[in-house]
Design a protein around this motif. Structure first.
Motif, PDB file in Angstrom:
ATOM      1  N   TYR A  35       0.800  -1.221   0.000  1.00 53.91           N
ATOM      2  CA  TYR A  35       0.000   0.000   0.000  1.00 53.91           C
ATOM      3  C   TYR A  35       0.838   1.278   0.000  1.00 53.91           C
ATOM      4  CZ  TYR A  35      -3.665   3.304   1.285  1.00 53.91           C
ATOM      5  OH  TYR A  35      -4.538   4.370   1.291  1.00 53.91           O
ATOM      6  N   ASP A  36       1.744   1.408   0.946  1.00 55.21           N
ATOM      7  CA  ASP A  36       2.487   2.672   1.081  1.00 55.21           C
ATOM      8  C   ASP A  36       3.264   3.016  -0.183  1.00 55.21           C
ATOM      9  OD1 ASP A  36       1.594   3.150   3.702  1.00 55.21           O
ATOM     10  OD2 ASP A  36       3.229   1.965   4.561  1.00 55.21           O
ATOM     11  N   GLN A  37       3.924   2.034  -0.772  1.00 48.32           N
ATOM     12  CA  GLN A  37       4.721   2.299  -1.977  1.00 48.32           C
ATOM     13  C   GLN A  37       3.844   2.589  -3.192  1.00 48.32           C
ATOM     14  OE1 GLN A  37       7.962   2.889  -1.755  1.00 48.32           O
ATOM     15  NE2 GLN A  37       7.668   2.507   0.431  1.00 48.32           N
ATOM     16  N   VAL A  38       2.707   1.909  -3.299  1.00 45.28           N
ATOM     17  CA  VAL A  38       1.787   2.164  -4.412  1.00 45.28           C
ATOM     18  C   VAL A  38       1.237   3.588  -4.312  1.00 45.28           C
ATOM     19  CG1 VAL A  38      -0.466   1.531  -5.392  1.00 45.28           C
ATOM     20  CG2 VAL A  38       1.223  -0.246  -4.862  1.00 45.28           C
ATOM     21  N   ILE A  39       0.862   4.000  -3.132  1.00 41.79           N
ATOM     22  CA  ILE A  39       0.356   5.367  -2.951  1.00 41.79           C
ATOM     23  C   ILE A  39       1.453   6.389  -3.252  1.00 41.79           C
ATOM     24  CG2 ILE A  39      -0.580   7.039  -1.289  1.00 41.79           C
ATOM     25  CD1 ILE A  39      -2.616   4.907  -2.330  1.00 41.79           C
ATOM     26  N   LYS A  40       2.693   6.111  -2.812  1.00 39.70           N
ATOM     27  CA  LYS A  40       3.808   7.024  -3.132  1.00 39.70           C
ATOM     28  C   LYS A  40       4.009   7.124  -4.642  1.00 39.70           C
ATOM     29  CE  LYS A  40       6.495   6.553   1.117  1.00 39.70           C
ATOM     30  NZ  LYS A  40       7.725   6.006   1.709  1.00 39.70           N
ATOM     31  N   ALA A  41       3.929   6.004  -5.327  1.00 35.63           N
ATOM     32  CA  ALA A  41       4.078   6.011  -6.792  1.00 35.63           C
ATOM     33  C   ALA A  41       2.944   6.796  -7.441  1.00 35.63           C
ATOM     34  CB  ALA A  41       4.122   4.585  -7.329  1.00 35.63           C
ATOM     35  N   ALA A  42       1.718   6.610  -6.961  1.00 39.90           N
ATOM     36  CA  ALA A  42       0.576   7.351  -7.502  1.00 39.90           C
ATOM     37  C   ALA A  42       0.750   8.853  -7.256  1.00 39.90           C
ATOM     38  CB  ALA A  42      -0.725   6.845  -6.880  1.00 39.90           C
ATOM     39  N   GLN A  43       1.247   9.204  -6.072  1.00 37.47           N
ATOM     40  CA  GLN A  43       1.480  10.621  -5.765  1.00 37.47           C
ATOM     41  C   GLN A  43       2.536  11.219  -6.693  1.00 37.47           C
ATOM     42  OE1 GLN A  43       2.387  10.104  -1.596  1.00 37.47           O
ATOM     43  NE2 GLN A  43       0.268  10.539  -0.970  1.00 37.47           N
ATOM     44  N   LEU A  44       3.589  10.456  -6.987  1.00 36.64           N
ATOM     45  CA  LEU A  44       4.627  10.925  -7.908  1.00 36.64           C
ATOM     46  C   LEU A  44       4.042  11.144  -9.306  1.00 36.64           C
ATOM     47  CD1 LEU A  44       7.598  11.575  -8.534  1.00 36.64           C
ATOM     48  CD2 LEU A  44       7.919   9.140  -9.004  1.00 36.64           C
ATOM     49  N   LEU A  45       3.219  10.213  -9.761  1.00 36.13           N
ATOM     50  CA  LEU A  45       2.583  10.360 -11.075  1.00 36.13           C
ATOM     51  C   LEU A  45       1.655  11.569 -11.106  1.00 36.13           C
ATOM     52  CD1 LEU A  45       1.733   6.612 -11.682  1.00 36.13           C
ATOM     53  CD2 LEU A  45       3.414   7.965 -12.962  1.00 36.13           C
ATOM     54  N   HIS A  46       1.000  11.832  -9.989  1.00 36.59           N
ATOM     55  CA  HIS A  46       0.028  12.922  -9.894  1.00 36.59           C
ATOM     56  C   HIS A  46       0.695  14.292  -9.688  1.00 36.59           C
ATOM     57  CE1 HIS A  46      -3.612  15.061  -8.905  1.00 36.59           C
ATOM     58  NE2 HIS A  46      -3.264  15.218  -7.645  1.00 36.59           N
ATOM     59  N   ASP A  47       1.785  14.332  -8.981  1.00 34.98           N
ATOM     60  CA  ASP A  47       2.441  15.587  -8.609  1.00 34.98           C
ATOM     61  C   ASP A  47       2.875  16.385  -9.839  1.00 34.98           C
ATOM     62  OD1 ASP A  47       4.871  17.313  -7.771  1.00 34.98           O
ATOM     63  OD2 ASP A  47       4.039  16.641  -5.851  1.00 34.98           O
ATOM     64  N   GLN A  48       2.717  17.686  -9.761  1.00 30.25           N
ATOM     65  CA  GLN A  48       3.122  18.559 -10.866  1.00 30.25           C
ATOM     66  C   GLN A  48       4.626  18.516 -11.108  1.00 30.25           C
ATOM     67  OE1 GLN A  48       1.059  19.992 -13.106  1.00 30.25           O
ATOM     68  NE2 GLN A  48      -0.432  18.798 -11.940  1.00 30.25           N
TER      69      GLN A  48
END
Length: 174
Positions: A35-48
Motif C-alpha cells: 500500500y504505502d509504496q503504491v500510494i507514493k508512486a501514484a502521488q509521484l505520477l500525480h504531482d506537478q
C-alpha cells in the motif's frame, strides 16, 4: 513502455514523445499488499513536479484486500478504485480467487459500498469472463444485483490464457 527521466531540477518527465494519459496499478502483485509504496508512486505520477497526471487518470485495482480498501477510503485517496470481482457468487469467487478465503465477497462488497458512499465515487468492477465458470445467466443476474447496490461500472474482460484448462470465450459467448 514508458521510462522516466529525472531532471537536474528534481522534476520527473516521461522518457518518450508519447503522452501518458492513464495509469492502472494491477497485474504486478496485489497493490494493497504494498500500500504505502503504491500510494507514493501514484502521488509521484500525480504531482506537478512528477508527471502531473490527474488523480482521476490513476486507478488502483485490488483483488479485494478489504483493509486496504478501508484505508484507501479513510485516507480519502483521490485515485480511482477498481475491484477484480471475476465472479458474482461467493462460492464461485472462492473457487477462482483464493483471496476470498481471507475476505469474503460480502465483506468486500460492504467495504466497496462504504467507499462509494464516503467518497461519492464510482468504482469499476473488473470481470474476467471464463466459459463454464462465471458466464451463466444466474451469474449475470447476481452481477447486476451487485452493481445496482453500489455506484459502479463493469469492465468485462475475455480470458486470455489457457490456465487451468480454461479457455477464451467465443464471440458468441461474450
Amino acid at each position: 513502455m514508458y521510462g522516466l527521466l529525472r531532471h537536474r531540477n528534481g522534476s520527473v518527465k516521461p522518457d518518450s514523445n508519447d503522452r501518458l494519459t492513464n495509469v492502472v496499478f494491477m497485474g504486478m502483485g496485489e497493490p494493497f499488499y504494498n500500500y504505502d509504496q503504491v500510494i507514493k508512486a501514484a502521488q509521484l505520477l500525480h504531482d506537478q513536479e512528477g508527471l502531473g497526471l490527474g488523480a482521476r487518470h490513476i486507478t488502483i485495482s485490488t483483488a479485494g484486500v478489504v483493509p486496504g480498501i478501508d484505508r484507501f477510503t479513510e485516507e480519502r485517496q483521490p485515485y480511482n478504485l477498481a475491484i477484480s470481482l471475476n465472479h458474482s457468487d461467493p462460492d464461485g469467487r472462492l473457487e477462482i480467487m483464493d483471496i476470498t478465503e481471507k475476505y469474503s465477497l460480502d465483506e468486500l462488497l460492504q467495504s466497496v459500498r462504504h467507499y462509494s458512499r464516503v467518497m461519492k465515487r464510482r468504482i469499476t468492477f473488473e470481470y474476467v469472463m471464463i466459459p463454464d465458470k462465471n458466464m451463466g445467466r444466474e451469474n449475470l443476474r447476481k452481477l447486476i444485483d451487485i452493481t445496482r447496490s453500489v455506484d459502479s461500472k463493469i469492465n468485462l474482460i475475455p480470458l486470455n490464457t489457457n490456465l487451468h484448462d480454461w479457455r477464451r470465450p467465443s464471440d458468441e459467448e461474450m
